[in-house]
Design an enzyme around this catalytic site. Sequence first.
Site, mmCIF file in Angstrom:
data_model
loop_
_atom_site.group_PDB
_atom_site.id
_atom_site.type_symbol
_atom_site.label_atom_id
_atom_site.label_comp_id
_atom_site.label_asym_id
_atom_site.label_seq_id
_atom_site.Cartn_x
_atom_site.Cartn_y
_atom_site.Cartn_z
ATOM 1 N N LYS A 235 4.749 3.588 29.065
ATOM 2 C CA LYS A 235 3.447 3.395 29.709
ATOM 3 C C LYS A 235 2.372 4.318 29.133
ATOM 4 C CE LYS A 235 4.878 0.996 33.788
ATOM 5 N NZ LYS A 235 5.028 0.929 35.237
ATOM 6 N N ARG B 274 13.684 2.327 35.156
ATOM 7 C CA ARG B 274 13.452 1.015 34.546
ATOM 8 C C ARG B 274 12.898 1.259 33.147
ATOM 9 N NH1 ARG B 274 9.021 -2.126 33.860
ATOM 10 N NH2 ARG B 274 9.266 -4.388 33.965
HETATM 11 C C1 YH5 Z 1 6.960 -0.731 37.576
HETATM 12 O O1 YH5 Z 1 6.314 0.295 37.326
HETATM 13 N N1 YH5 Z 1 6.073 -2.255 35.747
HETATM 14 S S1 YH5 Z 1 5.626 -4.462 34.219
HETATM 15 C C2 YH5 Z 1 2.398 -1.030 30.443
HETATM 16 C C3 YH5 Z 1 3.044 -0.371 29.399
HETATM 17 C C4 YH5 Z 1 4.424 -0.358 29.357
HETATM 18 C C5 YH5 Z 1 5.139 -1.011 30.327
HETATM 19 C C6 YH5 Z 1 1.091 -0.003 28.081
HETATM 20 N N2 YH5 Z 1 7.236 -4.051 36.358
HETATM 21 C C7 YH5 Z 1 6.822 -1.938 36.823
HETATM 22 O O2 YH5 Z 1 6.525 -2.286 32.404
HETATM 23 N N3 YH5 Z 1 8.423 -3.045 38.237
HETATM 24 C C8 YH5 Z 1 6.335 -3.544 35.488
HETATM 25 O O3 YH5 Z 1 2.414 0.298 28.395
HETATM 26 C C9 YH5 Z 1 7.554 -3.047 37.192
HETATM 27 N N4 YH5 Z 1 7.846 -0.784 38.617
HETATM 28 C C10 YH5 Z 1 8.548 -1.903 38.932
HETATM 29 N N5 YH5 Z 1 9.384 -1.849 39.974
HETATM 30 C C11 YH5 Z 1 4.605 -3.283 33.332
HETATM 31 C C12 YH5 Z 1 5.318 -2.415 32.366
HETATM 32 C C13 YH5 Z 1 4.504 -1.698 31.362
HETATM 33 C C14 YH5 Z 1 3.117 -1.694 31.416
#
Ligand code: YH5
Length: 281
Positions: free
Chosen positions: A225, A260
């Site tokens: 993230k 996760r």
């Molecule tokens: C979460 O926090 N996040 S989808 C931006 C990124 C990298 C990854 C710019 N589903 C979560 O993973 N479910 C998502 O870098 C989730 N908790 C739970 N429970 C977004 C994501 C991501 C967004």
Amino acid sequence: MTLTTLSARGRSLDLTRPKIMGILNVTPDSFSDGGKYVGVDAALRHAEDMVKHGAAIIDVGGESTRPGADPVTTAQELERVVPVVAAIAQNLDVMVSVDTSSPEVMTAATEAGAHIWNDIRALSRPGAIATAARLEVAVCLMHMQGDPKTMQVKPTYDDVVLEVKDFLQERARACEAAGIPAERIILDPGFGFGKSVADNYQLLNHLSEFSLEQRYFLLSALSRKSMIGAATGQPVAAERVTGSVAAAFFSFEHGAHLVRVHDVKETYEALQVYEALCQYQ
Ligand code: YH5
């Protein structure tokens, strides 16, 4: 009484030591893995790989929730998610969670073999809580300020830790009132969902508090993230692996039952080091 085992739909997972949830994006535009895993065969291979490298749960998501993303239709989500859930449930010995806010998608996914409902909207859609109770799935309730389209425009809080805690408390109570037992509830502060970098690091500093006095399981989702990129100066998501593993290790040490992640192999090695630390008191 502290929780030890997450059980749902005939499967259980010992969470006395943290476990890894591997991310499986089935969106054509998924940014972090370049959208490679849209076909069922390729998705199953990726899931298999994550299980081989230590994932205890595979999280299948068909809605792009990155900041600014457009909403997906239920038909699109069903089409992307259900065949992949079915393939994993039939072929792999793993728990399957589904990253969706739709009761319809979750119902179909559960029929196809899913065990956990991972909802970034914390079961706020009409009928969601009743559906989760009826299906007897485990639920992951996440905090978000606003919605994915606009959440990063100007996130504001008086006290981010308190507000996230209060929100999670209210959602967990609503689930329990509908008959979902605490042993099937996972809470998540929702890193990056309507939060500034400062908000995110304050939340991480207080991570253990979001299990609400150990009454619920706790999930930490920081993988790749922007808060990781903000600290390391790395603008490319795929280049944030080391920073993400460091954040996962902090999460293990501060009460997370689940992390996760995209990078299962690397995170699992950090988990093995954490387990060694726990073993030699
Ligand atoms: C979460 O926090 N996040 S989808 C931006 C990124 C990298 C990854 C710019 N589903 C979560 O993973 N479910 C998502 O870098 C989730 N908790 C739970 N429970 C977004 C994501 C991501 C967004």
